[in-house]
Design a protein around this motif. Structure first.
Motif, mmCIF file in Angstrom:
data_model
loop_
_atom_site.group_PDB
_atom_site.id
_atom_site.type_symbol
_atom_site.label_atom_id
_atom_site.label_comp_id
_atom_site.label_asym_id
_atom_site.label_seq_id
_atom_site.Cartn_x
_atom_site.Cartn_y
_atom_site.Cartn_z
ATOM 1 N N VAL A 77 -12.127 -0.124 -7.611
ATOM 2 C CA VAL A 77 -10.947 -0.942 -7.892
ATOM 3 C C VAL A 77 -9.910 -0.293 -6.806
ATOM 4 N N LEU A 78 -9.678 0.800 -6.556
ATOM 5 C CA LEU A 78 -8.765 1.216 -5.668
ATOM 6 C C LEU A 78 -8.986 0.699 -4.349
ATOM 7 N N GLY A 79 -10.162 0.759 -3.802
ATOM 8 C CA GLY A 79 -10.290 0.394 -2.531
ATOM 9 C C GLY A 79 -10.320 -1.083 -2.274
ATOM 10 N N ALA A 80 -10.672 -1.984 -3.351
ATOM 11 C CA ALA A 80 -10.102 -3.259 -3.417
ATOM 12 C C ALA A 80 -8.899 -3.822 -3.352
ATOM 13 N N LEU A 81 -8.009 -3.001 -4.104
ATOM 14 C CA LEU A 81 -6.537 -3.152 -4.193
ATOM 15 C C LEU A 81 -5.810 -2.906 -2.846
ATOM 16 N N GLN A 82 -6.338 -1.728 -2.288
ATOM 17 C CA GLN A 82 -5.692 -1.175 -0.989
ATOM 18 C C GLN A 82 -6.041 -2.511 0.088
ATOM 19 N N LEU A 83 -7.469 -2.889 -0.130
ATOM 20 C CA LEU A 83 -7.919 -3.999 1.080
ATOM 21 C C LEU A 83 -6.928 -5.278 0.780
ATOM 22 N N TRP A 84 -6.923 -5.817 -0.441
ATOM 23 C CA TRP A 84 -5.893 -6.872 -0.841
ATOM 24 C C TRP A 84 -4.676 -6.739 -0.300
ATOM 25 N N GLN A 85 -3.962 -5.434 -0.483
ATOM 26 C CA GLN A 85 -2.780 -4.961 0.223
ATOM 27 C C GLN A 85 -2.673 -5.162 1.430
ATOM 28 N N HIS A 126 0.845 -1.303 0.163
ATOM 29 C CA HIS A 126 0.061 -0.082 0.143
ATOM 30 C C HIS A 126 0.910 1.278 -0.094
ATOM 31 N N ARG A 127 0.896 2.097 -1.024
ATOM 32 C CA ARG A 127 1.465 3.115 -1.097
ATOM 33 C C ARG A 127 1.033 4.511 -1.117
ATOM 34 N N PRO A 128 1.553 5.635 -0.487
ATOM 35 C CA PRO A 128 0.804 6.768 -0.281
ATOM 36 C C PRO A 128 0.274 7.373 -1.573
ATOM 37 N N TRP A 129 0.668 7.152 -2.748
ATOM 38 C CA TRP A 129 0.192 7.805 -3.928
ATOM 39 C C TRP A 129 -1.197 7.093 -4.098
ATOM 40 N N GLU A 130 -1.428 6.093 -3.632
ATOM 41 C CA GLU A 130 -2.976 5.472 -3.911
ATOM 42 C C GLU A 130 -4.054 6.301 -3.074
ATOM 43 N N ASP A 131 -3.418 6.899 -1.753
ATOM 44 C CA ASP A 131 -4.282 7.619 -0.906
ATOM 45 C C ASP A 131 -4.659 8.692 -1.800
ATOM 46 N N TRP A 132 -3.566 9.421 -2.331
ATOM 47 C CA TRP A 132 -3.672 10.888 -3.050
ATOM 48 C C TRP A 132 -4.411 10.443 -4.120
ATOM 49 N N VAL A 133 -4.392 9.489 -4.891
ATOM 50 C CA VAL A 133 -5.393 9.259 -6.005
ATOM 51 C C VAL A 133 -6.880 9.312 -5.472
ATOM 52 N N GLY A 134 -7.095 8.451 -4.434
ATOM 53 C CA GLY A 134 -8.400 8.433 -3.751
ATOM 54 C C GLY A 134 -8.767 9.787 -3.417
ATOM 55 N N MET A 155 -17.315 14.084 -0.752
ATOM 56 C CA MET A 155 -16.488 14.487 0.289
ATOM 57 C C MET A 155 -16.147 13.177 1.233
ATOM 58 N N LEU A 156 -17.015 12.098 1.280
ATOM 59 C CA LEU A 156 -16.897 10.833 2.110
ATOM 60 C C LEU A 156 -15.753 10.213 1.466
ATOM 61 N N VAL A 157 -15.407 10.349 0.129
ATOM 62 C CA VAL A 157 -14.623 9.517 -0.455
ATOM 63 C C VAL A 157 -13.102 10.315 -0.308
ATOM 64 N N LEU A 158 -13.246 11.729 -0.343
ATOM 65 C CA LEU A 158 -12.031 12.319 -0.142
ATOM 66 C C LEU A 158 -11.473 12.150 1.506
ATOM 67 N N GLY A 159 -12.493 12.160 2.357
ATOM 68 C CA GLY A 159 -12.222 11.999 3.871
ATOM 69 C C GLY A 159 -11.751 10.873 4.191
ATOM 70 N N VAL A 160 -12.447 9.756 3.460
ATOM 71 C CA VAL A 160 -11.735 8.345 3.809
ATOM 72 C C VAL A 160 -10.335 8.360 3.334
ATOM 73 N N ALA A 161 -10.048 8.634 2.094
ATOM 74 C CA ALA A 161 -8.758 8.540 1.575
ATOM 75 C C ALA A 161 -7.844 9.352 2.427
ATOM 76 N N GLN A 162 -8.067 10.657 2.811
ATOM 77 C CA GLN A 162 -7.459 11.278 3.837
ATOM 78 C C GLN A 162 -6.972 10.567 5.006
ATOM 79 N N LEU A 163 -7.988 9.905 5.673
ATOM 80 C CA LEU A 163 -7.909 9.153 6.772
ATOM 81 C C LEU A 163 -6.736 7.745 6.692
ATOM 82 N N GLU A 164 -7.155 7.266 5.315
ATOM 83 C CA GLU A 164 -6.013 6.209 5.008
ATOM 84 C C GLU A 164 -4.704 6.711 5.105
ATOM 85 N N TYR A 165 -4.349 8.126 4.485
ATOM 86 C CA TYR A 165 -3.101 8.554 4.350
ATOM 87 C C TYR A 165 -2.605 8.643 5.793
#
Length: 133
Positions: free
Chosen positions: A111-119, A10-18, A55-65
């Motif tokens: 797809v991004l969420g599934a990739l991160q969950l798999w990682q 799981h790389r930080p750029w994935e969170d930025w893409v989210g 806003m929820l997708v943005l917020g969740v991605a920020q929390l992941e970061y």
């Protein structure tokens, strides 16, 4: 072999893409060029849905970061699925361009969420806490 290893971490750029996807979802009601002159008041439920989901997708991605947890990835998947279903549930499936945008953006979020969950599936809570920022 090394290409597959790239997707296992799981790389930080994935969170930025989210985060970027969240912003794109928020402004998506104004993406397609509208053939009809529909007033925004008539589309207020659509605009509100896009703003809240974005806003929820943005917020969740920020929390992941900041603090990675598995529930954040599951939440991203659920939000992406809702975005894909919203044209049919909220009744704007007749707007083909916007429907296509929401299905595409929702699929990218899923797809991004599934990739991160798999990682992160086999990582312990201590390993998740060490997520690089």
């Amino acid at each position: 072999m090394s290409d597959m290893r790239f997707f296992r971490i799981h790389r930080p750029w994935e969170d930025w893409v989210g985060m970027l996807l969240g912003v794109l979802i928020m402004v998506s009601p104004w993406f397609p060029l509208q053939a009809s002159d529909s007033v925004d008041v008539e589309r207020s439920h659509l605009i509100l849905n896009c703003f809240v989901i974005g806003m929820l997708v943005l917020g969740v991605a920020q929390l992941e970061y900041v603090a990675l947890q598995r529930w954040e990835e599951v939440a991203s998947i659920v939000l992406g699925l809702w975005l894909m279903a919203s044209p049919f549930v909220l009744g704007y499936a007749g707007d083909q361009a916007l429907q296509l945008w929401h299905i595409a953006l929702g699929a990218l979020v899923v797809v991004l969420g599934a990739l991160q969950l798999w990682q992160d599936w086999n990582l312990s809570d201590q390993d998740l806490a060490k997520h690089p920022q």
